[in-house]
Design a protein around this motif. Structure first.
Motif, mmCIF file in Angstrom:
data_model
loop_
_atom_site.group_PDB
_atom_site.id
_atom_site.type_symbol
_atom_site.label_atom_id
_atom_site.label_comp_id
_atom_site.label_asym_id
_atom_site.label_seq_id
_atom_site.Cartn_x
_atom_site.Cartn_y
_atom_site.Cartn_z
ATOM 1 N N CYS A 113 -4.259 -82.039 37.255
ATOM 2 C CA CYS A 113 -5.507 -82.802 37.232
ATOM 3 C C CYS A 113 -5.619 -83.477 35.872
ATOM 4 C CB CYS A 113 -6.708 -81.886 37.464
ATOM 5 S SG CYS A 113 -6.833 -81.276 39.163
ATOM 6 N N LEU A 165 -9.707 -84.441 45.290
ATOM 7 C CA LEU A 165 -10.891 -85.304 45.276
ATOM 8 C C LEU A 165 -12.104 -84.499 44.835
ATOM 9 C CD1 LEU A 165 -10.117 -87.127 48.628
ATOM 10 C CD2 LEU A 165 -9.836 -88.051 46.323
ATOM 11 N N ASN A 166 -12.133 -83.249 45.256
ATOM 12 C CA ASN A 166 -13.075 -82.271 44.721
ATOM 13 C C ASN A 166 -12.433 -80.902 44.896
ATOM 14 O OD1 ASN A 166 -14.145 -80.899 47.298
ATOM 15 N ND2 ASN A 166 -14.571 -83.067 47.715
ATOM 16 N N ARG A 167 -12.892 -79.938 44.123
ATOM 17 C CA ARG A 167 -12.229 -78.640 44.079
ATOM 18 C C ARG A 167 -12.292 -77.899 45.408
ATOM 19 N NH1 ARG A 167 -8.203 -77.708 41.442
ATOM 20 N NH2 ARG A 167 -7.514 -76.980 43.465
ATOM 21 N N LYS A 168 -13.422 -77.966 46.080
ATOM 22 C CA LYS A 168 -13.573 -77.211 47.322
ATOM 23 C C LYS A 168 -12.610 -77.700 48.397
ATOM 24 C CE LYS A 168 -16.856 -75.692 50.839
ATOM 25 N NZ LYS A 168 -15.884 -75.911 51.940
ATOM 26 N N GLN A 169 -12.496 -79.006 48.542
ATOM 27 C CA GLN A 169 -11.626 -79.563 49.571
ATOM 28 C C GLN A 169 -10.173 -79.158 49.339
ATOM 29 O OE1 GLN A 169 -11.496 -83.948 49.886
ATOM 30 N NE2 GLN A 169 -12.093 -83.682 52.016
ATOM 31 N N ASP A 186 -11.765 -84.042 34.789
ATOM 32 C CA ASP A 186 -12.694 -83.167 35.503
ATOM 33 C C ASP A 186 -12.846 -83.649 36.944
ATOM 34 O OD1 ASP A 186 -14.998 -81.873 36.541
ATOM 35 O OD2 ASP A 186 -15.777 -81.589 34.514
ATOM 36 N N SER A 187 -12.629 -82.763 37.893
ATOM 37 C CA SER A 187 -12.659 -83.152 39.309
ATOM 38 C C SER A 187 -14.072 -83.258 39.873
ATOM 39 C CB SER A 187 -11.849 -82.157 40.148
ATOM 40 O OG SER A 187 -12.401 -80.855 40.029
ATOM 41 N N GLU A 188 -15.090 -82.817 39.123
ATOM 42 C CA GLU A 188 -16.444 -82.799 39.675
ATOM 43 C C GLU A 188 -17.357 -83.883 39.084
ATOM 44 O OE1 GLU A 188 -16.817 -80.904 42.252
ATOM 45 O OE2 GLU A 188 -14.858 -79.993 41.917
ATOM 46 N N LYS A 189 -16.952 -84.505 37.982
ATOM 47 C CA LYS A 189 -17.850 -85.447 37.314
ATOM 48 C C LYS A 189 -17.832 -86.839 37.934
ATOM 49 C CE LYS A 189 -18.466 -83.545 32.687
ATOM 50 N NZ LYS A 189 -18.254 -83.769 31.241
ATOM 51 N N GLU A 190 -16.652 -87.315 38.306
ATOM 52 C CA GLU A 190 -16.524 -88.677 38.823
ATOM 53 C C GLU A 190 -15.977 -88.656 40.238
ATOM 54 O OE1 GLU A 190 -14.374 -91.401 36.285
ATOM 55 O OE2 GLU A 190 -14.706 -90.077 34.568
ATOM 56 N N ARG A 191 -16.286 -89.714 40.982
ATOM 57 C CA ARG A 191 -15.686 -89.868 42.299
ATOM 58 C C ARG A 191 -14.229 -90.287 42.136
ATOM 59 N NH1 ARG A 191 -19.171 -90.642 46.758
ATOM 60 N NH2 ARG A 191 -17.545 -91.874 47.730
#
Length: 280
Positions: free
Chosen positions: A225, A199-203, A228-233
């Protein structure tokens, strides 16, 4: 919380990665005559009607399994999964997609045993109706994480545990690591596969760090993936953490992940990885 229904997402990119890994592990297990035990902690309803109102809402299968069915010259591992899907859809119209229990059921022999857990009050009876033969598969309305403690080690002495919670509760990230530790303590020779969303890279990275911190050995990471994991929800990708993987799985993943990344990509940031969280 029990709001999550997997049917809304059946056949999407995350299902394909998860079910490819499940299929390849089962193909490896049946090479030996000895029986094996399969534990599914979050089994869902077992198979999904893609004509249903829920599946038709977002039609995630159209950018997932439907794309693969149109492709030629795919790696053998992908073809093996597609054979199962095609067998479920004999008229060549994509109406049904298998869940993990149905994929494992495709491979199991009479001597093998399934234990399928599903806590959702609407999904449990559907799953139970799909697997009425208790000698073949025991379907239980219970917390899947607690079943790891209750069902291991199995009498078969060979086994495969799949843990793919919906992660709708953030504590699932902690529960899945704890269950993995308990499972490996009770049944160290078993194969364990944990699915996780990106859902996001950090998680995602925090989960991988938590698994590494357990000091469990022989842990393979496969991740895909599609954007891009950071651009969209939303879910940009997913991964599989595999403890005691078949010795062939690393090389197989190096063949099927590039193919999936190319076919399922939604932007030029699509990527994949095959790496060892902890070597043997």
């Amino acid at each position: 919380m029990l709001s999550y229904r997997h049917i809304y997402h059946a056949g999407n990119h995350a299902d394909i990665l998860k079910h490819l890994v499940v299929s390849q592990i089962c193909r490896h297990l049946i090479k030996k005559e000895a029986p094996f035990f399969y534990l599914d902690t979050h089994a869902g309803i077992g198979q999904y009607s893609l004509d249903s109102e829920q599946a038709q809402k977002n039609k995630e299968f159209q950018s997932g399994i439907a794309r693969l069915l149109d492709e030629k010259n795919l790696p053998e591992s992908i073809e093996a999964l597609l054979d199962i899907v095609k067998e479920m859809n004999p008229n060549k119209s994509l109406q049904f997609y298998p869940g993990s229990p149905k994929i494992v059921d495709y491979y199991v022999r009479q001597k093998d045993k399934l234990h399928l857990c599903e806590l959702h009050p609407n999904d449990y009876p559907i799953l139970a109706a799909l697997f009425p033969n208790k000698r073949r598969a025991n379907v239980s309305k219970e917390d899947g994480f607690s079943s790891v403690r209750a069902m291991l080690p199995p009498p078969q002495k060979r086994g495969f545990v799949l843990m793919d919670p919906p992660y709708e509760v953030k504590k699932d990230y902690q529960y899945v690591v704890k269950a993995l530790q308990e499972g490996c303590q009770r049944f160290p020779q078993g194969t364990y596969a944990i699915w996780y969303p990106v859902l996001n890279r950090k998680q995602a990275d925090d989960l991988l760090k938590a698994v590494k911190a357990t000091k469990i050995r022989n842990v393979l990471l496969l991740e895909l993936c599609i954007r891009d994991s950071e651009k969209e929800r939303g879910m940009a990708g997913s991964g599989m953490i595999v403890v005691n993987p078949p010795w062939t799985l690393e090389q197989e993943a190096k063949e099927f992940l590039p193919a999936l990344s190319k076919i399922l990509a939604e932007d030029n940031q699509a990527n994949h990885q095959v790496s060892w969280i902890t070597p043997e």
